[in-house]
Design a protein around this motif. Structure first.
Motif, PDB file in Angstrom:
ATOM      1  N   PRO A 108       9.600  47.504  -9.033  1.00  0.00           N
ATOM      2  CA  PRO A 108       8.298  46.309  -9.200  1.00  0.00           C
ATOM      3  C   PRO A 108       7.751  45.335  -8.213  1.00  0.00           C
ATOM      4  N   ASP A 109       6.538  45.344  -7.852  1.00  0.00           N
ATOM      5  CA  ASP A 109       5.812  44.404  -6.923  1.00  0.00           C
ATOM      6  C   ASP A 109       6.749  42.917  -6.931  1.00  0.00           C
ATOM      7  N   TRP A 110       6.855  42.452  -8.014  1.00  0.00           N
ATOM      8  CA  TRP A 110       7.665  40.927  -7.576  1.00  0.00           C
ATOM      9  C   TRP A 110       9.195  40.795  -7.551  1.00  0.00           C
ATOM     10  N   LEU A 111       9.177  41.588  -7.613  1.00  0.00           N
ATOM     11  CA  LEU A 111      10.975  41.938  -6.466  1.00  0.00           C
ATOM     12  C   LEU A 111      11.045  42.581  -4.956  1.00  0.00           C
ATOM     13  N   ARG A 112      10.347  42.544  -5.120  1.00  0.00           N
ATOM     14  CA  ARG A 112      10.015  42.765  -2.896  1.00  0.00           C
ATOM     15  C   ARG A 112       9.837  41.383  -2.853  1.00  0.00           C
ATOM     16  N   GLU A 113       9.020  40.266  -3.387  1.00  0.00           N
ATOM     17  CA  GLU A 113       8.742  39.174  -2.469  1.00  0.00           C
ATOM     18  C   GLU A 113      10.108  38.576  -3.322  1.00  0.00           C
ATOM     19  N   PRO A 114      10.623  37.625  -2.659  1.00  0.00           N
ATOM     20  CA  PRO A 114      11.944  36.187  -3.003  1.00  0.00           C
ATOM     21  C   PRO A 114      10.996  35.387  -3.312  1.00  0.00           C
ATOM     22  N   PRO A 115      11.915  35.502  -4.495  1.00  0.00           N
ATOM     23  CA  PRO A 115      11.208  33.941  -5.442  1.00  0.00           C
ATOM     24  C   PRO A 115      11.584  32.078  -4.979  1.00  0.00           C
ATOM     25  N   GLY A 116      10.246  31.994  -5.436  1.00  0.00           N
ATOM     26  CA  GLY A 116       9.377  31.111  -4.897  1.00  0.00           C
ATOM     27  C   GLY A 116      10.570  29.067  -5.966  1.00  0.00           C
ATOM     28  N   ARG A 117      11.493  30.078  -6.584  1.00  0.00           N
ATOM     29  CA  ARG A 117      12.418  29.041  -7.068  1.00  0.00           C
ATOM     30  C   ARG A 117      13.617  29.745  -7.886  1.00  0.00           C
ATOM     31  N   PRO A 118      14.425  28.961  -7.455  1.00  0.00           N
ATOM     32  CA  PRO A 118      16.066  29.631  -7.998  1.00  0.00           C
ATOM     33  C   PRO A 118      15.789  30.678  -9.390  1.00  0.00           C
ATOM     34  N   ARG A 119      16.177  32.410  -9.248  1.00  0.00           N
ATOM     35  CA  ARG A 119      16.061  32.541 -10.362  1.00  0.00           C
ATOM     36  C   ARG A 119      16.763  33.162 -11.289  1.00  0.00           C
ATOM     37  N   VAL A 120      16.902  32.704 -12.425  1.00  0.00           N
ATOM     38  CA  VAL A 120      18.329  33.316 -13.500  1.00  0.00           C
ATOM     39  C   VAL A 120      17.609  34.620 -14.328  1.00  0.00           C
ATOM     40  N   CYS A 121      19.015  35.531 -14.769  1.00  0.00           N
ATOM     41  CA  CYS A 121      18.219  36.345 -15.302  1.00  0.00           C
ATOM     42  C   CYS A 121      18.981  36.223 -16.888  1.00  0.00           C
TER      43      CYS A 121
END
Length: 429
Positions: free
Chosen positions: A223-236
């Motif tokens: 997905p495109d959104w995984l190509r960009e660094p997250p703006g906040r800490p990402r929690v899966c």
């Protein structure tokens, strides 16, 4: 699958023998499928045997029950290190493990004849199988082919064939007796992807190849959104659908409590689910990003933490990628990877029944996730666990070891031998 790829890259032939219902997943991996068993898969095998594999409904304790969904564990608390100390199991708990052996035996009985026919026609040099695949050792005994038993990342040797006792379970014995064979419970070699700091000590005399866990979660478009660094800490946040089926509304309660807990933290929640589980979850907060059927190994490298159900595959994937994790588990098997992982410091562990209902449970989960994000010792321990996992034999190195095993004199292998071809062929079952 990574081991199968490594075999092919080394010039060997691979066939993945599995229920016909698994054929699409096998073909997606790029390996060759060899269907064995009834067209309807395990469901048809259970129906023919007159066995219902679904867990017994547990008694509800009322609306005030905790996040376990109000379910009572009639087996009592499981000993913390029961695979290493099976003598601590109660009769009821041992019977629960034996029941898994019963299910495996039903599936095996529906596959053995097809698997033996495949082996006699194709003449593989090695059979690789997991600990719940009972057709493989029977077929190996009938055809004289050595076996490698692949552990799935769960701490312990996954002895559902013996229910962690000195003798095999009766259903396993009957599979061999049907063909006039003595039961075999030990493979030629074990293959273990579980890091040693999570694994229990191996039994004396066991020959084990410590393989690196290489995550494989299927194919997908990034997905495109995984190509960009997250703006906040990402929690899966991810839960296996098998877990959803096993614990029903209790699992959904914990899942929703977890998402509510993340709303109180400065994080980007991402749920990794399949379409069926997404439907069960209902309406979600607008701040939650949904990764529908996106492979976990693509999402986790961008995450600061992961919350999951403690399944071996999820725990091993997060461990291999160095992601701190919170495992919220139900007994018995899911609790083992989470409990052992938490002991390394790479994460934290909660039993589902420890989580109170409502706001108190949400606060508890929030505090656990906050600790993962803010305590540097968790990130450091997760990095050490990642490095430990990476130091194990690569799948290519395991293939080389398996080549040496196949080249041994027949008398050095388990069971009667068969003629070997110049090019090793392996049958994953």
């Amino acid at each position: 699958m990574p081991l199968g790829w490594a075999c092919q890259m080394a010039g060997h032939e691979v066939r993945v023998a599995a229920m016909p219902t698994m054929t699409p997943a096998i073909l997606e991996s790029g390996l060759a499928a060899a269907p064995v068993g009834p067209a309807g898969g395990p469901a048809e095998a259970f129906e023919k045997a007159g066995i219902d594999p679904r867990p017994q409904a547990r008694k509800k304790t009322g609306d005030d029950a905790g996040a376990g969904g109000g379910q009572q564990d009639t087996l009592g608390p499981w000993p913390q290190d029961w695979p290493a100390r099976p003598e601590l199991l109660t009769d009821a708990q041992r019977q629960a493990v034996s029941r898994i052996g019963l299910f495996a035996s039903v599936i095996a009985e529906s596959q053995i004849d097809d698997l033996v026919a495949l082996i006699r026609d194709w003449k593989p040099d090695l059979i690789v199988h997991d600990g719940t695949q009972f057709a493989a050792p029977v077929a190996a005994a009938l055809t004289g082919v050595p076996t490698a038993r692949y552990l799935l990342g769960t701490p312990g040797m996954l002895r559902v064939d013996t229910a962690y006792s000195a003798e095999p379970v009766p259903e396993y014995v009957r599979l061999f007796e049907k063909y006039g064979l003595e039961p075999r419970t030990e493979p030629t070699v074990w293959i273990d992807p579980c890091p040693q700091s999570i694994q229990y000590p191996y039994p004396a005399g066991a020959e084990v190849l410590p393989m690196r866990f290489v995550p494989y979660n299927g194919a997908a478009v990034l997905p495109d959104w995984l190509r960009e660094p997250p703006g906040r800490p990402r929690v899966c946040v991810t839960w296996g659908f098998t877990e959803a089926e096993l614990t029903g509304s209790g699992m959904l309660t914990v899942f929703r409590q977890t998402l509510d807990a993340l709303q109180g933290l400065d994080v980007e929640p991402v749920i990794v689910v399949n379409p069926k589980l997404r439907e069960l979850l209902g309406e979600l907060p607008d701040t939650v990003r949904t990764a529908m059927s996106v492979p976990l190994n693509l999402v986790l490298p961008t995450c600061a933490a992961a919350v999951h159900h403690g399944g071996a595959g999820t725990t091993m994937t997060a461990s291999a990628l160095g992601v701190p994790q919170l495992a919220i588990t139900t007994p018995p098997h899911y609790a083992l990877p989470g409990f052992r992982m938490a002991r390394t410091g790479a994460g934290r562990h909660l039993h589902a029944e420890e989580i109170p209902a409502g706001g108190a449970g949400i606060e508890l989960i929030r505090s656990e996730v906050a600790a993962l994000l803010t305590a540097p010792e968790h990130r450091a321990a997760a990095g050490r666990l990642r490095d430990e996992a990476a130091a194990r034999l690569s799948p290519a190195e395991v293939v080389s070891a398996l080549e040496r095993l196949v080249a041994r004199p027949v008398e050095a292998q388990a069971g009667p031998g068969a003629a070997r071809s110049e090019r090793t062929s392996s049958c994953a079952s």
